[in-house]
Design an enzyme around this catalytic site. Sequence first.
Site, mmCIF file in Angstrom:
data_model
loop_
_atom_site.group_PDB
_atom_site.id
_atom_site.type_symbol
_atom_site.label_atom_id
_atom_site.label_comp_id
_atom_site.label_asym_id
_atom_site.label_seq_id
_atom_site.Cartn_x
_atom_site.Cartn_y
_atom_site.Cartn_z
ATOM 1 N N HIS A 49 0.843 -1.215 0.000
ATOM 2 C CA HIS A 49 0.000 0.000 0.000
ATOM 3 C C HIS A 49 0.871 1.254 0.000
ATOM 4 O O HIS A 49 0.505 2.278 0.569
ATOM 5 C CB HIS A 49 -0.992 -0.018 1.166
ATOM 6 C CG HIS A 49 -2.087 -1.034 0.957
ATOM 7 N ND1 HIS A 49 -3.217 -0.775 0.221
ATOM 8 C CD2 HIS A 49 -2.187 -2.327 1.358
ATOM 9 C CE1 HIS A 49 -3.983 -1.867 0.185
ATOM 10 N NE2 HIS A 49 -3.379 -2.826 0.859
ATOM 11 N N ASP A 51 2.409 1.968 -3.200
ATOM 12 C CA ASP A 51 2.553 2.398 -4.606
ATOM 13 C C ASP A 51 1.714 3.627 -4.924
ATOM 14 O O ASP A 51 2.208 4.586 -5.508
ATOM 15 C CB ASP A 51 2.318 1.239 -5.605
ATOM 16 C CG ASP A 51 0.988 0.538 -5.517
ATOM 17 O OD1 ASP A 51 0.186 0.847 -4.613
ATOM 18 O OD2 ASP A 51 0.729 -0.344 -6.373
ATOM 19 N N GLY A 143 -4.570 -12.373 -4.401
ATOM 20 C CA GLY A 143 -3.605 -11.351 -3.995
ATOM 21 C C GLY A 143 -2.247 -11.544 -4.629
ATOM 22 O O GLY A 143 -1.252 -10.979 -4.174
ATOM 23 N N LEU A 144 -2.181 -12.357 -5.693
ATOM 24 C CA LEU A 144 -0.894 -12.606 -6.357
ATOM 25 C C LEU A 144 -0.888 -12.034 -7.776
ATOM 26 O O LEU A 144 -0.131 -12.459 -8.632
ATOM 27 C CB LEU A 144 -0.599 -14.113 -6.374
ATOM 28 C CG LEU A 144 -0.498 -14.744 -4.975
ATOM 29 C CD1 LEU A 144 -0.376 -16.273 -5.063
ATOM 30 C CD2 LEU A 144 0.689 -14.176 -4.187
ATOM 31 N N SER A 145 -1.760 -11.057 -8.007
ATOM 32 C CA SER A 145 -1.795 -10.335 -9.281
ATOM 33 C C SER A 145 -2.205 -11.176 -10.472
ATOM 34 O O SER A 145 -1.604 -11.092 -11.554
ATOM 35 C CB SER A 145 -0.452 -9.692 -9.593
ATOM 36 O OG SER A 145 -0.156 -8.731 -8.656
ATOM 37 N N GLU A 184 -6.929 -1.788 -15.915
ATOM 38 C CA GLU A 184 -7.431 -2.200 -14.602
ATOM 39 C C GLU A 184 -8.198 -1.067 -13.916
ATOM 40 O O GLU A 184 -9.269 -1.268 -13.361
ATOM 41 C CB GLU A 184 -6.236 -2.629 -13.752
ATOM 42 C CG GLU A 184 -6.620 -2.995 -12.359
ATOM 43 C CD GLU A 184 -5.815 -4.152 -11.814
ATOM 44 O OE1 GLU A 184 -5.263 -4.959 -12.594
ATOM 45 O OE2 GLU A 184 -5.753 -4.255 -10.588
ATOM 46 N N ASP A 196 1.758 -4.079 -9.462
ATOM 47 C CA ASP A 196 1.605 -5.426 -10.017
ATOM 48 C C ASP A 196 2.020 -5.484 -11.490
ATOM 49 O O ASP A 196 2.696 -6.414 -11.934
ATOM 50 C CB ASP A 196 0.144 -5.887 -9.902
ATOM 51 C CG ASP A 196 -0.396 -5.707 -8.494
ATOM 52 O OD1 ASP A 196 0.412 -5.594 -7.557
ATOM 53 O OD2 ASP A 196 -1.631 -5.671 -8.333
ATOM 54 N N TYR A 248 -10.365 -1.418 -0.625
ATOM 55 C CA TYR A 248 -9.093 -0.919 -1.148
ATOM 56 C C TYR A 248 -9.238 0.578 -1.464
ATOM 57 O O TYR A 248 -8.389 1.392 -1.079
ATOM 58 C CB TYR A 248 -8.723 -1.725 -2.401
ATOM 59 C CG TYR A 248 -7.406 -1.336 -3.035
ATOM 60 C CD1 TYR A 248 -6.239 -2.028 -2.742
ATOM 61 C CD2 TYR A 248 -7.328 -0.275 -3.940
ATOM 62 C CE1 TYR A 248 -5.030 -1.672 -3.323
ATOM 63 C CE2 TYR A 248 -6.138 0.087 -4.525
ATOM 64 C CZ TYR A 248 -4.989 -0.621 -4.220
ATOM 65 O OH TYR A 248 -3.790 -0.256 -4.810
HETATM 66 C C1 GLA Z 1 -2.864 -4.550 -4.820
HETATM 67 C C2 GLA Z 1 -2.757 -3.456 -5.859
HETATM 68 C C3 GLA Z 1 -1.366 -2.834 -5.897
HETATM 69 C C4 GLA Z 1 -0.913 -2.443 -4.488
HETATM 70 C C5 GLA Z 1 -1.153 -3.582 -3.505
HETATM 71 C C6 GLA Z 1 -0.868 -3.183 -2.090
HETATM 72 O O1 GLA Z 1 -2.042 -5.615 -5.196
HETATM 73 O O2 GLA Z 1 -3.049 -3.970 -7.139
HETATM 74 O O3 GLA Z 1 -1.363 -1.723 -6.757
HETATM 75 O O4 GLA Z 1 -1.538 -1.266 -4.067
HETATM 76 O O5 GLA Z 1 -2.476 -4.058 -3.561
HETATM 77 O O6 GLA Z 1 0.486 -2.946 -1.939
#
Ligand code: GLA
Length: 411
Positions: A49, A51, A143-145, A184, A196, A248
Amino acid sequence: MVTVTAEYRDAWSAEFGIDRVGSLMREILGEEPDGVWSAPGRANLIGEHTDYNGGLALPIALPHRAFAALRVRPDRTLRLTSGQERDVIEIDLDRPRPADGPDPVHGWTAYVAGVLWALESRGYGPLPGLDVVVDSAVPLGSGLSSSAALECCVAIGVDEVARLGLGGDEDGRIILQGAAIEAENRYAGANTGGMDQAASLRARAGHALLLDCRTQAVRQIPFDLAPSGLEVLVINTRAKHSNNDGQYAQRRADCEEAARILGVDLLVEVAPRDLDSALGRLPDDRLRRRVRHVVTEIDRTRRTAALLEGQELTRETFEQVGDLFSASHDSLRDDYEVTCPELDVAVDTARARGALGARMTGGGFGGSAIALVDSDRVQDFADAIEASFAEHGFRSPEFLVALASGPAARA
Ligand code: GLA
């Protein structure tokens, strides 16, 4: 103690991924792909959190990748299907885009169509219509993009089939990264911060990517744990995680509000030495806690990078890195309030069993955690976490081994 066997999610080899999306294209669309491209999910080591506050993040690319088979069409139609949902969806690239009119494009298809629209809006077009088949080894919504992996394998593939010439160097990749982020933010409706997509397009095998989210500058930091006998174990808690369910966005809004009150554009401008005075100028406890997390997390990320870039990577270095990981988790739990019981149990169990450090990774509110552990004890950690989950009545987690891997490329 409950007896359990931890379940691992394997990465796909390039051959497996190529065959998978290639066969689906032949079977469902009746066409032969022009090529197959892939892009990785990521595990963020630290810098969470940060970026969208212009701070630092330190992700690695996972060996788990999304694959896209592409075939150029003679028209302006996108024909999409995936290994998960075999329906065929058609989108006219000339129809009004979601933000311009009533909307048409939903779910995962927005990540794909959004990349093409975002490239066109940057002047890279008109792009040809495409047949697209995607499938992924990155667990969805963990949470792994998984979404960035999907955007980025399409972006790198479109770059090649449409001969945009962006994938070959860093500046071009920053443009692809911007298009994937816009897909996104604008088309899929998740106002995420860009870490990500940077990881998926710009990470390097055997390295962690130190990303300055204000300037987009990166530094490749060697991250090979094998000589130290360590590994990063990823625990997908399977607790539902989403970046577009409001939570978020609420954290991001808190940071923007605090920045406004403090008279800065981004919270990265608050130096650690000025933290106390900044906190004194904030009117409520919630904003104070949010700012404390962001400022201390950027500092922890800087310190982690400095340790990893130091001369000698000793056990003690990794113990210090592990302590920073653990402090990051505590801050995300107590100040930023983005963990959940499953993440806390995974992290607490790993730490109690002797992990050098453990923390949630990614956006939080579910999703995954990472633990820095001795390689010869990985199974022991996985079994202990699995057993704790069973005792708490949580769904069984799954485990991934996170070897720092390469960026989006032709598969
Ligand atoms: C998600 C978002 C990222 C970042 C993280 C937290 O993965 O896609 O841009 O903000 O949460 O670090």
